[in-house]
Design an enzyme around this catalytic site. Structure first.
Site, PDB file in Angstrom:
ATOM      1  N   SER A 102     -14.502   0.783  -4.601  1.00 61.01           N
ATOM      2  CA  SER A 102     -14.938  -0.417  -3.887  1.00 61.01           C
ATOM      3  C   SER A 102     -16.309  -0.757  -4.435  1.00 61.01           C
ATOM      4  O   SER A 102     -16.964   0.098  -5.045  1.00 61.01           O
ATOM      5  CB  SER A 102     -15.031  -0.090  -2.398  1.00 61.01           C
ATOM      6  OG  SER A 102     -15.804  -1.048  -1.706  1.00 61.01           O
ATOM      7  N   TYR A 162     -17.192   5.499   4.861  1.00 61.94           N
ATOM      8  CA  TYR A 162     -16.477   4.787   3.785  1.00 61.94           C
ATOM      9  C   TYR A 162     -17.334   4.747   2.519  1.00 61.94           C
ATOM     10  O   TYR A 162     -16.861   5.024   1.415  1.00 61.94           O
ATOM     11  CB  TYR A 162     -16.157   3.374   4.276  1.00 61.94           C
ATOM     12  CG  TYR A 162     -15.311   2.525   3.356  1.00 61.94           C
ATOM     13  CD1 TYR A 162     -13.923   2.605   3.392  1.00 61.94           C
ATOM     14  CD2 TYR A 162     -15.899   1.600   2.494  1.00 61.94           C
ATOM     15  CE1 TYR A 162     -13.142   1.795   2.575  1.00 61.94           C
ATOM     16  CE2 TYR A 162     -15.125   0.797   1.673  1.00 61.94           C
ATOM     17  CZ  TYR A 162     -13.747   0.890   1.717  1.00 61.94           C
ATOM     18  OH  TYR A 162     -12.971   0.087   0.904  1.00 61.94           O
TER      19      TYR A 162
HETATM   20  P1  NAD Z   1      -4.329  -2.035   3.841  1.00 63.56           P
HETATM   21  O1  NAD Z   1      -4.708  -1.598   5.212  1.00 63.56           O
HETATM   22  O2  NAD Z   1      -3.653  -3.349   3.664  1.00 63.56           O
HETATM   23  O3  NAD Z   1      -3.436  -0.919   3.111  1.00 63.56           O
HETATM   24  C1  NAD Z   1      -3.772   0.439   3.165  1.00 63.56           C
HETATM   25  C2  NAD Z   1      -2.495   1.253   3.057  1.00 63.56           C
HETATM   26  O4  NAD Z   1      -2.861   2.643   3.026  1.00 63.56           O
HETATM   27  C3  NAD Z   1      -1.555   1.059   4.260  1.00 63.56           C
HETATM   28  O5  NAD Z   1      -0.239   0.763   3.814  1.00 63.56           O
HETATM   29  C4  NAD Z   1      -1.598   2.409   4.977  1.00 63.56           C
HETATM   30  O6  NAD Z   1      -0.372   2.766   5.606  1.00 63.56           O
HETATM   31  C5  NAD Z   1      -1.919   3.346   3.805  1.00 63.56           C
HETATM   32  N1  NAD Z   1      -2.484   4.617   4.270  1.00 63.56           N
HETATM   33  C6  NAD Z   1      -3.521   4.813   5.130  1.00 63.56           C
HETATM   34  N2  NAD Z   1      -3.704   6.117   5.345  1.00 63.56           N
HETATM   35  C7  NAD Z   1      -2.769   6.779   4.590  1.00 63.56           C
HETATM   36  C8  NAD Z   1      -2.455   8.144   4.380  1.00 63.56           C
HETATM   37  N3  NAD Z   1      -3.130   9.125   5.013  1.00 63.56           N
HETATM   38  N4  NAD Z   1      -1.443   8.454   3.535  1.00 63.56           N
HETATM   39  C9  NAD Z   1      -0.753   7.479   2.903  1.00 63.56           C
HETATM   40  N5  NAD Z   1      -0.995   6.166   3.071  1.00 63.56           N
HETATM   41  C10 NAD Z   1      -1.993   5.817   3.912  1.00 63.56           C
HETATM   42  O7  NAD Z   1      -5.710  -1.979   3.017  1.00 63.56           O
HETATM   43  P2  NAD Z   1      -6.131  -2.550   1.573  1.00 63.56           P
HETATM   44  O8  NAD Z   1      -7.239  -3.511   1.823  1.00 63.56           O
HETATM   45  O9  NAD Z   1      -4.961  -2.960   0.765  1.00 63.56           O
HETATM   46  O10 NAD Z   1      -6.822  -1.243   0.965  1.00 63.56           O
HETATM   47  C11 NAD Z   1      -6.286  -0.529  -0.135  1.00 63.56           C
HETATM   48  C12 NAD Z   1      -7.427   0.208  -0.826  1.00 63.56           C
HETATM   49  O11 NAD Z   1      -8.344  -0.736  -1.352  1.00 63.56           O
HETATM   50  C13 NAD Z   1      -8.232   1.142   0.084  1.00 63.56           C
HETATM   51  O12 NAD Z   1      -8.562   2.324  -0.612  1.00 63.56           O
HETATM   52  C14 NAD Z   1      -9.472   0.339   0.369  1.00 63.56           C
HETATM   53  O13 NAD Z   1     -10.590   1.153   0.689  1.00 63.56           O
HETATM   54  C15 NAD Z   1      -9.656  -0.372  -0.971  1.00 63.56           C
HETATM   55  N6  NAD Z   1     -10.489  -1.558  -0.914  1.00 63.56           N
HETATM   56  C16 NAD Z   1     -10.152  -2.607  -0.099  1.00 63.56           C
HETATM   57  C17 NAD Z   1     -10.986  -3.713  -0.063  1.00 63.56           C
HETATM   58  C18 NAD Z   1     -10.683  -4.899   0.813  1.00 63.56           C
HETATM   59  O14 NAD Z   1     -11.574  -5.751   0.972  1.00 63.56           O
HETATM   60  N7  NAD Z   1      -9.490  -5.027   1.379  1.00 63.56           N
HETATM   61  C19 NAD Z   1     -12.146  -3.747  -0.847  1.00 63.56           C
HETATM   62  C20 NAD Z   1     -12.447  -2.655  -1.649  1.00 63.56           C
HETATM   63  C21 NAD Z   1     -11.615  -1.566  -1.685  1.00 63.56           C
END
Ligand code: NAD
Length: 251
Positions: free
Chosen positions: A133, A146
């Site tokens: 991130s 985080y």
């Molecule tokens: P999201 O909530 O849409 O998806 C996250 C997924 O992870 C979900 O399907 C959930 O079931 C799964 N998950 C959670 N805990 C788990 C576990 N213990 N085992 C297996 N699966 C698990 O979120 P997203 O925004 O798509 O995030 C995906 C990644 O991107 C994350 O690592 C997040 O930190 C990173 N990220 C997101 C953003 C943002 O703005 N959305 C920005 C930077 C980084």
């Protein structure tokens, strides 16, 4: 960019960024395993799905073995599963601290280790992609666990780049800015409450204030970077943190 003949495991791919990466990889010709706590809502051609809690060593080991059996190997891992927790360091419980670090850091480690072992045995190289991130490089208030976890993933990525190199295995970290997924939708009202400002102000003045264009990064923009890293043919690109944030973070 083609992934013809490649096999990929994408964790956290039942939702958000991971779901789009799985779709884009399958479209580029890869066989893809979606590994998540939840079932994906829609099936895509060339994908299989496995229930896996990335914090559970046994589930990760068995899940990766099963994915390798069904896909005929593993060439690409995208360790993407993640959660957010809003709290100040002074207020956060130890349980929430450990939960967030467990999913990001233990999950990143366990899935990387399991895939590395297969990649080394297969002797056909590989690409490990960790989902960092902008918070791998910068701090924000209310997001201590985080930010600490995402910084930790940058260290894991660099070690894997060095240890993987003799086996032709690359490792990179993608660092997205704010992407409007369920993870972010949940944060907007929470931050509005914590900061005592409107939800519109959270989006405009907190999340997107320092982007160059006031826009969210999209799931497809992140997935295209993942495709580029997965398909890149040489170790010129390894140990890198690639920022995809509409200019929120530069440098
Ligand atoms: P999201 O909530 O849409 O998806 C996250 C997924 O992870 C979900 O399907 C959930 O079931 C799964 N998950 C959670 N805990 C788990 C576990 N213990 N085992 C297996 N699966 C698990 O979120 P997203 O925004 O798509 O995030 C995906 C990644 O991107 C994350 O690592 C997040 O930190 C990173 N990220 C997101 C953003 C943002 O703005 N959305 C920005 C930077 C980084």
């Amino acid at each position: 960019m083609t992934l013809n003949g490649k096999s990929a495991i994408v964790t956290g791919a039942a939702s958000g960024i991971g779901a789009e990466i799985a779709r884009v990889f399958a479209e580029a010709g890869a066989k893809v395993c979606i590994a998540d706590l939840n079932e994906p809502r829609t099936g895509t051609k060339n994908t299989i799905s496995l229930r896996m809690d990335v914090t559970d060593e046994g589930q990760v080991e068995r899940g990766v073995d099963e994915a390798v059996r069904q896909l005929g190997g593993v060439d690409i891992l995208v360790s993407n599963a993640g959660v957010q927790h809003i709290d100040s360091i002074a207020e956060v419980s130890f349980a929430n601290w450990k939960r967030v670090l467990g999913i990001h850091l233990d999950g990143g480690f366990l899935t990387t280790r399991a895939c590395l072992r297969h990649m080394i045995r297969q002797k056909r190289g590989g690409s490990i992609i960790l989902m960092g991130s902008v918070h791998s490089l910068e701090a924000s208030v209310q997001k201590g666990p985080y930010v600490a976890a995402k910084h930790g993933l940058a260290g894991l990525c660099r070690v894997v780049a060095k240890e993987g190199a003799p086996h032709g295995i690359r490792s990179n970290l993608i660092c997205p800015g704010f992407v409007r997924t369920p993870l972010i939708e949940r944060q907007i009202p929470q931050l509005a409450k914590e900061m005592n400002i409107s939800e519109e102000s959270v989006v405009k003045d907190v999340m997107l204030r320092t982007t160059v264009d006031g826009e969210f990064t999209t799931v497809n923009e992140v997935a295209q970077v993942a495709l580029f890293l997965a398909a890149f043919p040489t170790k010129a690109l390894t140990g890198q943190s690639i920022v995809v944030s509409h200019g929120w973070h530069m440098g």
